[in-house]
Write a protein that holds these residues in place. Structure first.
Motif, PDB file in Angstrom:
ATOM      1  N   LEU A   7     -36.135  67.351  27.457  1.00 42.17           N
ATOM      2  CA  LEU A   7     -36.462  65.896  27.189  1.00 42.17           C
ATOM      3  C   LEU A   7     -36.888  65.466  25.692  1.00 42.17           C
ATOM      4  O   LEU A   7     -36.840  64.314  25.633  1.00 42.17           O
ATOM      5  CB  LEU A   7     -37.471  65.702  28.230  1.00 42.17           C
ATOM      6  CG  LEU A   7     -37.450  65.887  29.593  1.00 42.17           C
ATOM      7  CD1 LEU A   7     -38.573  65.633  30.380  1.00 42.17           C
ATOM      8  CD2 LEU A   7     -36.021  65.065  30.231  1.00 42.17           C
ATOM      9  N   GLU A   8     -36.804  66.456  24.742  1.00 38.71           N
ATOM     10  CA  GLU A   8     -37.093  66.117  23.531  1.00 38.71           C
ATOM     11  C   GLU A   8     -36.038  65.277  22.814  1.00 38.71           C
ATOM     12  O   GLU A   8     -34.779  65.853  22.966  1.00 38.71           O
ATOM     13  CB  GLU A   8     -37.491  67.470  22.829  1.00 38.71           C
ATOM     14  CG  GLU A   8     -38.094  67.083  21.470  1.00 38.71           C
ATOM     15  CD  GLU A   8     -38.661  68.320  20.840  1.00 38.71           C
ATOM     16  OE1 GLU A   8     -38.240  68.698  19.715  1.00 38.71           O
ATOM     17  OE2 GLU A   8     -39.519  68.922  21.370  1.00 38.71           O
ATOM     18  N   PRO A   9     -36.243  64.052  22.342  1.00 41.23           N
ATOM     19  CA  PRO A   9     -35.005  63.403  21.646  1.00 41.23           C
ATOM     20  C   PRO A   9     -34.084  64.194  20.948  1.00 41.23           C
ATOM     21  O   PRO A   9     -32.986  63.821  20.775  1.00 41.23           O
ATOM     22  CB  PRO A   9     -35.752  62.195  20.888  1.00 41.23           C
ATOM     23  CG  PRO A   9     -37.139  62.059  21.568  1.00 41.23           C
ATOM     24  CD  PRO A   9     -37.314  63.572  22.123  1.00 41.23           C
ATOM     25  N   ALA A  10     -34.882  64.981  20.099  1.00 44.62           N
ATOM     26  CA  ALA A  10     -33.964  65.832  18.869  1.00 44.62           C
ATOM     27  C   ALA A  10     -32.837  66.667  19.630  1.00 44.62           C
ATOM     28  O   ALA A  10     -31.761  66.932  19.181  1.00 44.62           O
ATOM     29  CB  ALA A  10     -34.791  66.565  18.429  1.00 44.62           C
ATOM     30  N   TRP A  11     -33.151  67.146  20.800  1.00 43.83           N
ATOM     31  CA  TRP A  11     -32.032  68.022  21.797  1.00 43.83           C
ATOM     32  C   TRP A  11     -31.558  67.485  22.916  1.00 43.83           C
ATOM     33  O   TRP A  11     -30.535  67.920  23.460  1.00 43.83           O
ATOM     34  CB  TRP A  11     -32.994  69.183  22.088  1.00 43.83           C
ATOM     35  CG  TRP A  11     -33.430  70.176  21.156  1.00 43.83           C
ATOM     36  CD1 TRP A  11     -34.626  70.218  20.645  1.00 43.83           C
ATOM     37  CD2 TRP A  11     -32.691  71.189  20.605  1.00 43.83           C
ATOM     38  NE1 TRP A  11     -34.724  71.313  19.567  1.00 43.83           N
ATOM     39  CE2 TRP A  11     -33.379  71.753  19.520  1.00 43.83           C
ATOM     40  CE3 TRP A  11     -31.388  71.379  20.649  1.00 43.83           C
ATOM     41  CZ2 TRP A  11     -32.615  72.803  18.693  1.00 43.83           C
ATOM     42  CZ3 TRP A  11     -30.812  72.565  19.986  1.00 43.83           C
ATOM     43  CH2 TRP A  11     -31.466  73.085  18.935  1.00 43.83           C
ATOM     44  N   ARG A  12     -31.947  66.185  23.168  1.00 38.52           N
ATOM     45  CA  ARG A  12     -31.377  65.760  24.413  1.00 38.52           C
ATOM     46  C   ARG A  12     -29.877  65.403  24.140  1.00 38.52           C
ATOM     47  O   ARG A  12     -29.059  65.618  25.361  1.00 38.52           O
ATOM     48  CB  ARG A  12     -31.819  64.096  24.521  1.00 38.52           C
ATOM     49  CG  ARG A  12     -31.380  63.246  25.637  1.00 38.52           C
ATOM     50  CD  ARG A  12     -32.124  61.940  25.730  1.00 38.52           C
ATOM     51  NE  ARG A  12     -31.935  61.344  26.907  1.00 38.52           N
ATOM     52  CZ  ARG A  12     -32.606  61.498  28.194  1.00 38.52           C
ATOM     53  NH1 ARG A  12     -33.682  62.254  28.118  1.00 38.52           N
ATOM     54  NH2 ARG A  12     -32.229  60.739  29.101  1.00 38.52           N
ATOM     55  N   THR A  13     -29.189  65.231  22.947  1.00 41.03           N
ATOM     56  CA  THR A  13     -27.905  64.844  22.933  1.00 41.03           C
ATOM     57  C   THR A  13     -27.028  66.269  23.161  1.00 41.03           C
ATOM     58  O   THR A  13     -26.067  66.232  24.044  1.00 41.03           O
ATOM     59  CB  THR A  13     -27.397  64.429  21.287  1.00 41.03           C
ATOM     60  OG1 THR A  13     -28.292  63.206  21.386  1.00 41.03           O
ATOM     61  CG2 THR A  13     -25.878  64.022  21.520  1.00 41.03           C
ATOM     62  N   PHE A  14     -27.726  67.289  22.794  1.00 40.31           N
ATOM     63  CA  PHE A  14     -27.097  68.632  22.836  1.00 40.31           C
ATOM     64  C   PHE A  14     -26.932  69.280  24.232  1.00 40.31           C
ATOM     65  O   PHE A  14     -26.027  69.521  25.098  1.00 40.31           O
ATOM     66  CB  PHE A  14     -27.821  69.713  22.041  1.00 40.31           C
ATOM     67  CG  PHE A  14     -27.509  71.145  22.591  1.00 40.31           C
ATOM     68  CD1 PHE A  14     -26.156  71.676  22.057  1.00 40.31           C
ATOM     69  CD2 PHE A  14     -28.261  71.855  23.321  1.00 40.31           C
ATOM     70  CE1 PHE A  14     -26.099  72.891  22.345  1.00 40.31           C
ATOM     71  CE2 PHE A  14     -27.896  73.201  23.664  1.00 40.31           C
ATOM     72  CZ  PHE A  14     -26.668  73.829  23.111  1.00 40.31           C
ATOM     73  N   PHE A  15     -28.279  68.839  24.981  1.00 34.42           N
ATOM     74  CA  PHE A  15     -28.464  69.174  26.465  1.00 34.42           C
ATOM     75  C   PHE A  15     -27.467  68.148  27.269  1.00 34.42           C
ATOM     76  O   PHE A  15     -26.899  68.740  28.320  1.00 34.42           O
ATOM     77  CB  PHE A  15     -29.721  69.230  26.766  1.00 34.42           C
ATOM     78  CG  PHE A  15     -30.482  70.476  26.279  1.00 34.42           C
ATOM     79  CD1 PHE A  15     -30.175  71.687  26.492  1.00 34.42           C
ATOM     80  CD2 PHE A  15     -31.635  70.013  25.532  1.00 34.42           C
ATOM     81  CE1 PHE A  15     -31.093  72.445  26.074  1.00 34.42           C
ATOM     82  CE2 PHE A  15     -32.235  71.220  25.110  1.00 34.42           C
ATOM     83  CZ  PHE A  15     -32.144  72.566  25.362  1.00 34.42           C
ATOM     84  N   LEU A  16     -27.272  67.049  26.789  1.00 31.78           N
ATOM     85  CA  LEU A  16     -26.368  66.007  27.829  1.00 31.78           C
ATOM     86  C   LEU A  16     -24.898  66.446  27.516  1.00 31.78           C
ATOM     87  O   LEU A  16     -24.244  66.494  28.496  1.00 31.78           O
ATOM     88  CB  LEU A  16     -26.656  64.790  27.419  1.00 31.78           C
ATOM     89  CG  LEU A  16     -25.956  63.596  27.930  1.00 31.78           C
ATOM     90  CD1 LEU A  16     -26.127  63.577  29.356  1.00 31.78           C
ATOM     91  CD2 LEU A  16     -26.122  62.480  27.265  1.00 31.78           C
ATOM     92  N   ARG A  17     -24.696  66.929  26.218  1.00 34.20           N
ATOM     93  CA  ARG A  17     -23.239  67.290  26.011  1.00 34.20           C
ATOM     94  C   ARG A  17     -22.834  68.573  26.983  1.00 34.20           C
ATOM     95  O   ARG A  17     -21.624  68.808  27.441  1.00 34.20           O
ATOM     96  CB  ARG A  17     -22.899  67.483  24.429  1.00 34.20           C
ATOM     97  CG  ARG A  17     -21.533  67.394  24.126  1.00 34.20           C
ATOM     98  CD  ARG A  17     -21.294  67.482  22.599  1.00 34.20           C
ATOM     99  NE  ARG A  17     -22.063  68.634  21.979  1.00 34.20           N
ATOM    100  CZ  ARG A  17     -23.009  68.449  21.093  1.00 34.20           C
ATOM    101  NH1 ARG A  17     -23.451  67.276  20.870  1.00 34.20           N
ATOM    102  NH2 ARG A  17     -23.651  69.452  20.610  1.00 34.20           N
ATOM    103  N   THR A  18     -23.867  69.407  26.843  1.00 33.39           N
ATOM    104  CA  THR A  18     -23.453  70.883  27.652  1.00 33.39           C
ATOM    105  C   THR A  18     -23.675  70.746  28.978  1.00 33.39           C
ATOM    106  O   THR A  18     -23.155  71.905  29.575  1.00 33.39           O
ATOM    107  CB  THR A  18     -24.324  71.856  26.901  1.00 33.39           C
ATOM    108  OG1 THR A  18     -25.504  71.655  27.031  1.00 33.39           O
ATOM    109  CG2 THR A  18     -23.789  71.944  25.308  1.00 33.39           C
TER     110      THR A  18
END
Length: 70
Positions: A7-18
């Motif tokens: 849920l951390e904004p810095a990692w959200r894009t990575f987890f969403l993409r994968t």
């Protein structure tokens, strides 16, 4: 401790993409007096509702090493 929080904004894009489906947590505790490293593993399931991860906090799997009380 090192941790990637879904849920951390810095990692959200990575987890969403994968589209991560499972989260694994490994906790280690050093017991130098017994010359041991104790570990507890936990795994959770993740589903996605649009761009939002939904985490099932019920532990799917849990294991300890060495077996017995922590």
């Amino acid at each position: 401790m090192a941790e990637w929080r879904i849920l951390e904004p810095a990692w959200r894009t990575f987890f969403l993409r994968t589209q991560v489906r499972e989260l694994l947590q490994v906790r280690l505790r050093l017991a130098p007096d017994r010359h041991e490293v104790r570990a507890v593993d936990r795994m959770w399931q993740v589903t996605w509702a649009g761009d939002t991860p939904v985490i099932f906090f019920a532990v799917l799997q849990e294991g300890r090493w060495p077996p017995g009380p922590a």
